[in-house]
Scaffold this active site. Structure first.
Site, PDB file in Angstrom:
ATOM      1  N   THR A 191       0.851  -1.181   0.000  1.00  0.00           N
ATOM      2  CA  THR A 191       0.000   0.000   0.000  1.00  0.00           C
ATOM      3  C   THR A 191       0.883   1.226   0.000  1.00  0.00           C
ATOM      4  O   THR A 191       1.704   1.402   0.908  1.00  0.00           O
ATOM      5  CB  THR A 191      -0.957   0.046   1.201  1.00  0.00           C
ATOM      6  OG1 THR A 191      -1.509   1.361   1.314  1.00  0.00           O
ATOM      7  CG2 THR A 191      -0.249  -0.287   2.502  1.00  0.00           C
ATOM      8  N   ILE A 192       0.733   2.040  -1.000  1.00  0.00           N
ATOM      9  CA  ILE A 192       1.556   3.244  -1.088  1.00  0.00           C
ATOM     10  C   ILE A 192       1.193   4.228   0.008  1.00  0.00           C
ATOM     11  O   ILE A 192       1.992   5.093   0.378  1.00  0.00           O
ATOM     12  CB  ILE A 192       1.410   3.866  -2.496  1.00  0.00           C
ATOM     13  CG1 ILE A 192       2.632   4.732  -2.827  1.00  0.00           C
ATOM     14  CG2 ILE A 192       0.120   4.652  -2.617  1.00  0.00           C
ATOM     15  CD1 ILE A 192       2.711   5.125  -4.277  1.00  0.00           C
ATOM     16  N   ASP A 193      -0.025   4.097   0.570  1.00  0.00           N
ATOM     17  CA  ASP A 193      -0.483   5.023   1.615  1.00  0.00           C
ATOM     18  C   ASP A 193       0.085   4.698   2.991  1.00  0.00           C
ATOM     19  O   ASP A 193      -0.158   5.434   3.950  1.00  0.00           O
ATOM     20  CB  ASP A 193      -2.012   5.007   1.705  1.00  0.00           C
ATOM     21  CG  ASP A 193      -2.670   5.605   0.484  1.00  0.00           C
ATOM     22  OD1 ASP A 193      -1.967   6.280  -0.293  1.00  0.00           O
ATOM     23  OD2 ASP A 193      -3.887   5.406   0.299  1.00  0.00           O
TER      24      ASP A 193
ATOM     25  N   GLU B  32      -5.579  13.210  -0.735  1.00  0.00           N
ATOM     26  CA  GLU B  32      -6.781  13.063  -1.555  1.00  0.00           C
ATOM     27  C   GLU B  32      -8.041  12.794  -0.738  1.00  0.00           C
ATOM     28  O   GLU B  32      -9.147  13.121  -1.171  1.00  0.00           O
ATOM     29  CB  GLU B  32      -6.593  11.933  -2.565  1.00  0.00           C
ATOM     30  CG  GLU B  32      -6.373  10.559  -1.932  1.00  0.00           C
ATOM     31  CD  GLU B  32      -6.158   9.474  -2.972  1.00  0.00           C
ATOM     32  OE1 GLU B  32      -6.911   9.441  -3.964  1.00  0.00           O
ATOM     33  OE2 GLU B  32      -5.239   8.654  -2.778  1.00  0.00           O
TER      34      GLU B  32
ATOM     35  N   TYR C 149      -0.025   9.740 -10.292  1.00  0.00           N
ATOM     36  CA  TYR C 149       0.342   8.641 -11.177  1.00  0.00           C
ATOM     37  C   TYR C 149       1.830   8.625 -11.477  1.00  0.00           C
ATOM     38  O   TYR C 149       2.415   7.561 -11.726  1.00  0.00           O
ATOM     39  CB  TYR C 149      -0.472   8.716 -12.473  1.00  0.00           C
ATOM     40  CG  TYR C 149      -1.919   8.337 -12.258  1.00  0.00           C
ATOM     41  CD1 TYR C 149      -2.285   7.005 -12.084  1.00  0.00           C
ATOM     42  CD2 TYR C 149      -2.917   9.305 -12.188  1.00  0.00           C
ATOM     43  CE1 TYR C 149      -3.605   6.650 -11.858  1.00  0.00           C
ATOM     44  CE2 TYR C 149      -4.242   8.964 -11.961  1.00  0.00           C
ATOM     45  CZ  TYR C 149      -4.581   7.631 -11.796  1.00  0.00           C
ATOM     46  OH  TYR C 149      -5.880   7.288 -11.559  1.00  0.00           O
ATOM     47  N   ILE C 150       2.457   9.804 -11.435  1.00  0.00           N
ATOM     48  CA  ILE C 150       3.912   9.845 -11.609  1.00  0.00           C
ATOM     49  C   ILE C 150       4.595   9.170 -10.426  1.00  0.00           C
ATOM     50  O   ILE C 150       5.532   8.386 -10.587  1.00  0.00           O
ATOM     51  CB  ILE C 150       4.384  11.307 -11.742  1.00  0.00           C
ATOM     52  CG1 ILE C 150       3.795  11.936 -13.005  1.00  0.00           C
ATOM     53  CG2 ILE C 150       5.911  11.381 -11.756  1.00  0.00           C
ATOM     54  CD1 ILE C 150       4.078  13.419 -13.136  1.00  0.00           C
ATOM     55  N   ILE C 151       4.103   9.462  -9.212  1.00  0.00           N
ATOM     56  CA  ILE C 151       4.724   8.928  -8.003  1.00  0.00           C
ATOM     57  C   ILE C 151       4.611   7.413  -7.941  1.00  0.00           C
ATOM     58  O   ILE C 151       5.584   6.709  -7.662  1.00  0.00           O
ATOM     59  CB  ILE C 151       4.081   9.564  -6.754  1.00  0.00           C
ATOM     60  CG1 ILE C 151       4.454  11.050  -6.659  1.00  0.00           C
ATOM     61  CG2 ILE C 151       4.494   8.829  -5.483  1.00  0.00           C
ATOM     62  CD1 ILE C 151       3.691  11.789  -5.586  1.00  0.00           C
TER      63      ILE C 151
END
Length: 458
Positions: free
Chosen positions: A215-217, A316, A368-370
């Protein structure tokens, strides 16, 4: 998680399921014979205590041997699966995250080099890859085929969202005579993996299901950090730097960056601490108000008046209570969020116009870049160690579990516990306090700010 929440967890909650007794001598046994328990290594028979404070231990009021502990990762002298007869599968699911290819590569190398597993396959496009109606072929994986994939972002195997029938997935595992399935994904993916393990158990099959949580979060409970998180907030800090330059270069400039974080504001917090350019950080865990003397908009107008520009970082999921609900869900069943970025951009511009102040709002959404970049060196090392831990667990017959790191120790965590809640920024914790000290913002924007007056940073 509070002390009282930790105290409700029992040793039984931390128990790891196994397929049965391990009777096969591991190929790694010679490497283990000389190892001793040290500050850097926990023996397989030991436990990593869940409580790490005296207050937490006192709150339990039990003998030391009754304290709940997590099973440490690492190779076992005796393993469950015969490597020469073992077949393993790998699947990646959900959104992209830096480090996915590193995990795939690490799994393949450890299975092949250290255990001598002769067949490893990858399933294309998430759980769809198991379902015959989608018509996806499998990918034969070898150390040679995965050697260079970590240099690219994304996932070499492809991914998708949404549940698939666990019965069909287990049918596929049976037909391919697979013994081990490695699942790389977030909480929805792990819930799917739990269903796969359930069906495996109901059919009396000997198939280990082991997860590497993604999970990127950074919202997985208990573990220190999820892989890819350090890469993500490092990239996010560059977006903050860029928008700061833009804001400084225009009269009354305001920079606005929207970062990932549906329910948890870790990326926004850490990225804003990298350079301390932000004047306000907005996260889902701390509600905020726009208007009034202590609202966000007045805070920004003051900052622009004092030093000519201001920078806002918003996760977000922040401010959703003020936006109209979308009323839809994505393929994984998650409620779609209203887009706080453009909405906040317009409100900031209108606020300055109403006050007769000149401004230019520069808005950046680098999400989306990250999430598509390759892992940085820290995350590359982390993913390799997680993949090695996952292979050791699976070969020893452990199942329905994930691997993670807790206070520098790599441990086994039951899947049910890993999806039991979300890790979130504690509004009363030291991370949020560090953000407040860096930005000079109040504890929250609104009538209940509850914060002492701070001089604006320069």
């Amino acid at each position: 998680m509070t002390t009282s929440e930790y105290s409700s967890i029992t040793p039984g909650d931390l128990a790891i399921d196994t397929l049965g007794p391990a009777r096969i001598t591991s190929p790694l046994a010679p490497l283990l014979d000389a190892r001793r328990t040290t500050e850097h290594y926990v023996d397989a028979g030991d436990r990593v205590l869940l409580d790490d404070t005296a207050a937490g231990i006192r709150a339990r009021g039990v003998e030391p041997e009754e304290l709940p502990g997590l099973e440490p990762c690492g190779p076992r002298r005796q393993i469950y699966f015969d490597p020469s007869k073992t077949r393993a599968g790998i699947v990646t699911c959900g959104g992209l995250c830096p480090g996915l290819n590193d995990v795939i590569s690490g799994l393949v190398r450890t299975l092949t080099y250290h255990y001598g597993v002769r067949r490893v396959v990858g399933f294309r496009n998430g759980y769809r890859g198991f379902v015959s109606s989608y018509g996806h072929d499998v990918v034969e994986l070898s150390p040679e085929s995965v050697r260079d994939i970590p240099v690219d972002g994304g996932t070499f195997l492809g991914t998708s969202r949404g549940p698939q029938d666990p019965e069909e997935i287990v049918d596929c595992l049976e037909q391919m005579h697979l013994n081990v399935l490695f699942v790389i994904g977030g909480d929805g993916t792990m819930r799917g993996a739990m269903e796969i393990a359930r069906v495996v158990g109901e059919r009396g099959l000997r198939i280990a299901v082991v997860g590497i949580p993604k999970t990127i979060d950074n919202d997985i409970p208990f573990i220190d950090q999820s892989f890819g998180f350090q890469t993500a907030f490092s990239q996010a800090s560059e977006a903050i730097r860029s928008v700061t330059v833009e804001a400084k270069s225009t009269p009354g400039g305001v920079g606005l960056v929207k970062l990932m974080g549906r329910h948890s504001g870790f990326i926004a917090c850490y990225a804003s601490l990298v350079r301390s350019d932000a004047d306000a950080v907005l996260i889902p865990e701390v509600p905020f108000e726009l208007d009034g003397e202590t609202g966000l908009l007045n805070h920004l107008r003051r900052r622009v008046s004092q030093r000519g520009h201001a920078v806002v970082v918003v996760a977000e999921g922040a401010g959703q209570e003020m936006l109209p609900p979308v009323g839809r869900t994505d393929a994984s069943g998650n409620a779609k969020l209203s887009d706080v970025g453009p909405w906040l951009k317009d409100r900031i511009a209108d606020s300055f116009a109403d006050a007769g102040m000149e401004t230019t709002v520069r808005y950046v959404d680098p999400s989306y870049i990250i999430r598509s970049v390759p892992a940085n060196p820290y995350d590359s090392v982390y993913t390799v160690r997680l993949s090695q831990a996952a292979v050791h667990a699976a070969m020893s017959g452990r199942t329905a579990m994930v691997v993670g790191r807790v206070r520098r120790r790599f441990v086994h965590i039951p899947m049910s516990l890993a999806v039991s809640r979300r890790n979130q920024v504690d509004p009363h914790g030291d991370l949020w306090m560090a953000v407040l000290e860096s930005t000079g913002q109040p504890w929250r924007f609104g009538e209940d700010s509850g914060a002492p007056t701070r001089a604006p940073h320069t």
